[in-house]
Design a protein around this motif. Sequence first.
Motif, short mmCIF file in Angstrom:
data_model
loop_
_atom_site.label_atom_id
_atom_site.label_comp_id
_atom_site.label_asym_id
_atom_site.label_seq_id
_atom_site.Cartn_x
_atom_site.Cartn_y
_atom_site.Cartn_z
N GLY A 55 10.23 9.07 6.79
CA GLY A 55 9.01 9.81 6.48
C GLY A 55 7.92 8.99 5.83
N TYR A 56 7.84 7.70 6.16
CA TYR A 56 6.79 6.85 5.58
C TYR A 56 5.78 6.51 6.67
N LYS A 57 4.63 7.15 6.62
CA LYS A 57 3.62 6.98 7.66
C LYS A 57 2.69 5.82 7.30
N VAL A 85 16.55 8.63 2.91
CA VAL A 85 17.09 7.38 3.46
C VAL A 85 18.25 7.63 4.40
N LEU A 86 18.46 6.68 5.29
CA LEU A 86 19.58 6.68 6.22
C LEU A 86 20.21 5.30 6.18
N LYS A 107 5.30 2.68 -1.92
CA LYS A 107 4.79 2.93 -3.26
C LYS A 107 5.89 2.80 -4.31
N ASN A 108 7.12 3.18 -3.95
CA ASN A 108 8.25 3.04 -4.85
C ASN A 108 8.79 1.61 -4.72
N PHE A 167 7.85 -1.57 9.81
CA PHE A 167 7.14 -0.31 9.57
C PHE A 167 6.77 0.26 10.94
N THR A 168 7.46 1.31 11.34
CA THR A 168 7.31 1.82 12.71
C THR A 168 6.14 2.79 12.86
#
Length: 240
Positions: free
Chosen positions: A47-49, A198-199, A3-4, A29-30
């Motif tokens: 944390g992106y589902k 983020v990592l 979304k961002n 996208f896991t």
Amino acid sequence: MLKNKYLYTKLAAFASKDKARPIFNYLNFTGEEVVATNTHWLAVAKGYKAEPHMESTDGSTVECPGKFPEWKGLIPSGKQLQYSHIFEENPKDRYSKMRRIKQVIQSVDKAVKMPRGQFTVACLVKDGERVYYLVCDRDYFFKVRIFDSIKDLPDFRFYCVPAYLEMAFDLLDAAEPDKVMFGVSESHNIMFIETDDVLILGTGVRCAEDLDHRTIKNFVNDEFPPKAKPADDDDLDFLD
């Protein structure tokens, strides 16, 4: 697509452009996060589902060209990782410490001009409680202190391609973190930057010492005489 869109663009910058290894040309996208890597540096939006799938860097869904390698094993843990908080402040402040460091790195890199056929190498050096950013070319030498009061990390040298470091700070800026953790692996060949969202993992580069001008390694040795033999450098190519 995330979304961002600004965050998506900065994450997509980490995707490889090597057409010989198409699996790394896309964002993975896991189902729990989004991963992009050029096999030297890796970035994750946490944390992106979403349903697992692959996307091109323009946001379009693509047919997966193969199985994306397991990347979580790359994350240093336990004794392999020593880290420190480098800043905690309002990221929306246009003069935040993170943004000032990003501007310093980008300004220095624009000033550095390498001869044709040679790429710029920068070095992060921790000496005592301070971390310095050092870059040199044929004519100029740059040394800038970027972090202070770093007590939890051993002294280290981390040679890197400046463009990757700029990509890392661009992604941090887009994530607007309240707190940033910075670390190095025990062997000093992997840099680790993490926020709540983020990592980033980055590997160092080897520094040539047989060029026809003063190299970054010579420059760093003059400024900070080595206390121990530097560790061997590596990359993330075991993602194959």
